[in-house]
Scaffold this motif. Structure first.
Motif, PDB file in Angstrom:
ATOM      1  N   ASN A   9       5.312  11.028   7.052  1.00  0.00           N
ATOM      2  CA  ASN A   9       4.535  10.300   8.048  1.00  0.00           C
ATOM      3  C   ASN A   9       3.845  11.247   9.025  1.00  0.00           C
ATOM      4  OD1 ASN A   9       5.803  10.485  10.666  1.00  0.00           O
ATOM      5  ND2 ASN A   9       7.318   8.987  10.057  1.00  0.00           N
ATOM      6  N   GLU A  10       2.749  10.757   9.595  1.00  0.00           N
ATOM      7  CA  GLU A  10       1.890  11.583  10.447  1.00  0.00           C
ATOM      8  C   GLU A  10       2.605  12.060  11.709  1.00  0.00           C
ATOM      9  OE1 GLU A  10      -2.404  11.413  12.731  1.00  0.00           O
ATOM     10  OE2 GLU A  10      -1.755   9.686  11.566  1.00  0.00           O
ATOM     11  N   TRP A  38       5.013  19.367   3.573  1.00  0.00           N
ATOM     12  CA  TRP A  38       4.569  17.981   3.360  1.00  0.00           C
ATOM     13  C   TRP A  38       5.564  17.064   4.047  1.00  0.00           C
ATOM     14  CZ3 TRP A  38       0.202  16.608   0.676  1.00  0.00           C
ATOM     15  CH2 TRP A  38      -0.399  17.598  -0.108  1.00  0.00           C
ATOM     16  N   GLU A  62       0.843  -1.196   0.000  1.00  0.00           N
ATOM     17  CA  GLU A  62       0.000   0.000   0.000  1.00  0.00           C
ATOM     18  C   GLU A  62       0.880   1.250   0.000  1.00  0.00           C
ATOM     19  OE1 GLU A  62      -3.065   2.249   2.967  1.00  0.00           O
ATOM     20  OE2 GLU A  62      -3.045   0.067   2.976  1.00  0.00           O
ATOM     21  N   ARG A  63       0.600   2.162  -0.894  1.00  0.00           N
ATOM     22  CA  ARG A  63       1.371   3.398  -0.981  1.00  0.00           C
ATOM     23  C   ARG A  63       0.835   4.406   0.038  1.00  0.00           C
ATOM     24  NH1 ARG A  63       2.941   6.865  -6.298  1.00  0.00           N
ATOM     25  NH2 ARG A  63       3.891   8.550  -5.149  1.00  0.00           N
ATOM     26  N   ARG A  64       1.724   4.960   0.833  1.00  0.00           N
ATOM     27  CA  ARG A  64       1.327   5.938   1.837  1.00  0.00           C
ATOM     28  C   ARG A  64       1.318   7.329   1.230  1.00  0.00           C
ATOM     29  NH1 ARG A  64       4.095   4.422   7.549  1.00  0.00           N
ATOM     30  NH2 ARG A  64       3.303   2.313   7.651  1.00  0.00           N
ATOM     31  N   ARG A  65       0.343   8.107   1.637  1.00  0.00           N
ATOM     32  CA  ARG A  65       0.251   9.484   1.165  1.00  0.00           C
ATOM     33  C   ARG A  65       0.999  10.400   2.124  1.00  0.00           C
ATOM     34  NH1 ARG A  65      -5.981  10.388  -0.606  1.00  0.00           N
ATOM     35  NH2 ARG A  65      -6.165   8.531  -1.873  1.00  0.00           N
ATOM     36  N   PRO A  66       1.640  11.417   1.605  1.00  0.00           N
ATOM     37  CA  PRO A  66       2.307  12.372   2.495  1.00  0.00           C
ATOM     38  C   PRO A  66       1.267  13.188   3.270  1.00  0.00           C
ATOM     39  CG  PRO A  66       2.516  13.054   0.207  1.00  0.00           C
ATOM     40  CD  PRO A  66       1.826  11.741   0.200  1.00  0.00           C
ATOM     41  N   HIS A  67       1.679  13.698   4.403  1.00  0.00           N
ATOM     42  CA  HIS A  67       0.809  14.510   5.245  1.00  0.00           C
ATOM     43  C   HIS A  67       1.106  15.981   5.003  1.00  0.00           C
ATOM     44  CE1 HIS A  67      -0.847  11.205   7.609  1.00  0.00           C
ATOM     45  NE2 HIS A  67       0.284  10.619   7.267  1.00  0.00           N
ATOM     46  N   HIS A  68       0.056  16.723   4.750  1.00  0.00           N
ATOM     47  CA  HIS A  68       0.176  18.138   4.431  1.00  0.00           C
ATOM     48  C   HIS A  68      -0.168  18.957   5.673  1.00  0.00           C
ATOM     49  CE1 HIS A  68      -1.534  21.923   2.479  1.00  0.00           C
ATOM     50  NE2 HIS A  68      -0.234  21.937   2.262  1.00  0.00           N
TER      51      HIS A  68
END
Length: 52
Positions: free
Chosen positions: A26-27, A23, A3-9
């Motif tokens: 990780n959270e 960005w 699963e590809r993780r999305r960056p946190h903005h």
């Protein structure tokens, strides 16, 4: 399948204007940045949590 993780903005505003923006991958890092940014410019009220 990986699963590809999305960056946190993170966008920090003051009086409707952007003050900081970034960005992070990780959270935990994004949350730490938020605490550091707010600490560097003063305190901001924490929004009340509403039950769902």
């Amino acid at each position: 399948m990986h699963e590809r993780r999305r960056p946190h903005h993170l966008l920090l505003t003051s009086e409707g204007r952007a003050v900081q923006h970034g960005w992070w991958p990780n959270e935990a890092v994004a949350r730490d940045k938020c605490r550091r940014w707010i600490g560097s410019v003063g305190t901001m009220a924490t929004p009340a949590r509403h039950p769902h």
